[in-house]
Design an enzyme around this catalytic site. Structure first.
Site, mmCIF file in Angstrom:
data_model
loop_
_atom_site.group_PDB
_atom_site.id
_atom_site.type_symbol
_atom_site.label_atom_id
_atom_site.label_comp_id
_atom_site.label_asym_id
_atom_site.label_seq_id
_atom_site.Cartn_x
_atom_site.Cartn_y
_atom_site.Cartn_z
ATOM 1 N N GLY A 298 41.589 -8.541 9.605
ATOM 2 C CA GLY A 298 40.411 -8.787 8.668
ATOM 3 C C GLY A 298 40.220 -7.485 7.658
ATOM 4 N N GLU A 299 39.276 -6.833 7.701
ATOM 5 C CA GLU A 299 38.941 -5.448 7.033
ATOM 6 C C GLU A 299 38.205 -4.709 8.268
ATOM 7 O OE1 GLU A 299 40.352 -5.153 4.188
ATOM 8 O OE2 GLU A 299 39.861 -3.042 4.423
ATOM 9 N N SER A 300 38.712 -3.748 8.658
ATOM 10 C CA SER A 300 38.365 -2.828 9.497
ATOM 11 C C SER A 300 36.827 -2.161 9.199
ATOM 12 C CB SER A 300 39.224 -1.757 10.154
ATOM 13 O OG SER A 300 39.560 -0.805 9.266
ATOM 14 N N HIS B 55 50.253 -10.032 13.009
ATOM 15 C CA HIS B 55 49.329 -11.078 13.172
ATOM 16 C C HIS B 55 49.948 -12.175 13.868
ATOM 17 C CE1 HIS B 55 45.860 -9.942 10.508
ATOM 18 N NE2 HIS B 55 46.831 -9.251 9.685
ATOM 19 N N ILE C 174 50.217 -7.713 7.036
ATOM 20 C CA ILE C 174 49.393 -8.292 5.876
ATOM 21 C C ILE C 174 48.511 -6.693 5.687
ATOM 22 C CG2 ILE C 174 47.795 -9.511 4.754
ATOM 23 C CD1 ILE C 174 48.601 -11.633 6.615
ATOM 24 N N ARG C 175 49.099 -6.030 4.586
ATOM 25 C CA ARG C 175 48.231 -4.883 4.091
ATOM 26 C C ARG C 175 47.995 -4.148 5.561
ATOM 27 N NH1 ARG C 175 43.450 -2.665 1.689
ATOM 28 N NH2 ARG C 175 42.209 -4.237 2.384
ATOM 29 N N ARG D 237 45.892 3.540 8.053
ATOM 30 C CA ARG D 237 45.582 2.283 7.408
ATOM 31 C C ARG D 237 46.579 1.919 5.950
ATOM 32 N NH1 ARG D 237 39.587 1.897 5.983
ATOM 33 N NH2 ARG D 237 40.184 -0.122 5.374
ATOM 34 N N CYS E 240 45.933 -5.786 13.834
ATOM 35 C CA CYS E 240 45.765 -5.403 12.474
ATOM 36 C C CYS E 240 44.450 -4.707 12.287
ATOM 37 C CB CYS E 240 46.133 -6.386 11.399
ATOM 38 S SG CYS E 240 46.450 -5.776 9.942
ATOM 39 N N GLU F 60 48.776 -14.462 15.373
ATOM 40 C CA GLU F 60 47.829 -15.626 15.244
ATOM 41 C C GLU F 60 48.321 -16.671 13.824
ATOM 42 O OE1 GLU F 60 47.036 -12.625 14.566
ATOM 43 O OE2 GLU F 60 45.699 -12.550 12.948
HETATM 44 N N1 GLN Z 1 44.027 -3.376 5.512
HETATM 45 C C1 GLN Z 1 43.016 -3.697 6.596
HETATM 46 C C2 GLN Z 1 42.187 -2.619 6.998
HETATM 47 O O1 GLN Z 1 42.586 -1.297 6.769
HETATM 48 C C3 GLN Z 1 43.743 -4.521 7.677
HETATM 49 C C4 GLN Z 1 44.368 -5.678 7.171
HETATM 50 C C5 GLN Z 1 44.513 -6.880 8.235
HETATM 51 O O2 GLN Z 1 44.056 -6.943 9.161
HETATM 52 N N2 GLN Z 1 45.465 -7.569 8.028
HETATM 53 O O3 GLN Z 1 41.462 -2.774 7.969
#
Ligand code: GLN
Length: 180
Positions: free
Chosen positions: A46-48, A170, A133-134, A103, A77, A172
């Protein structure tokens, strides 16, 4: 065995679906009291920064640290970032794993990619198809932590420390159940 999934932000639903597919008892975790009676916890991607901010607002940081000292915890991630000790910027971290993380190490969302990894611990000899993913890179692994997998260029994308696991990618989001 009952495995919770931290469900305050990110792709927790995909982890829950994978665990159910494996017949593992699972539940969404949003409050500290929901950690009781769990054998392990998955922290999703997600977004940390968001996961850290909401975990702070929900008074989850310390309960998660205490839980992680005794139980299995896996971060994918953003979850791996949240488990780490250092991301070279100020954001709430659990600091449970002796890893430092960079990150968004591969660029922006459009630079997301998939790659086949060699992960001997998974056994069966076939490569592991990983979705990034990113994604972050695990820059350093120290203390008790060890490297589980790298990209062909040597950059670390999975690490383990006792019962804790961090993956930049990921599992999942694939059909491969080996990590779960
Ligand atoms: N870019 C997100 C972060 O820095 C992580 C991306 C992800 O969980 N797929 O938190």
């Amino acid at each position: 065995m009952k495995i919770g999934v931290l469900a305050i932000q990110g792709d927790f639903a995909e982890h829950i679906a994978m665990l159910k597919r494996l017949g593992v008892e699972t539940c969404e975790v949003r409050l500290a009291v929901q950690l009781d009676n769990l054998d392990g916890l998955i922290i999703p991607g997600g977004e940390s920064t968001t996961i850290g901010k909401l975990a702070t607002d929900y008074d989850m940081l310390e309960p998660l640290r205490v839980f992680g000292k005794e139980h299995a915890v896996w971060g994918t991630c953003a979850g791996a970032i949240f488990l780490s000790k250092d991301v070279r910027r100020a954001q709430p971290l659990l600091g449970l794993m002796d890893i430092s993380v960079a990150r968004n190490a591969f660029g922006r969302q459009v630079d997301s990619f998939e790659a086949d990894l060699d992960i001997p611990e998974l056994g069966e000899g076939r490569p592991y198809h990983a979705v990034f993913i990113r994604a972050p890179i695990i820059e350093t692994v120290s203390g008790e932590a060890k490297v589980l997998s790298t990209l062909p260029d040597g950059r670390i994308v999975a690490a383990q420390q006792a019962k804790m696991l961090a993956t930049s990618f990921h599992p999942e989001l694939t059909d491969d159940i080996r990590f779960h």
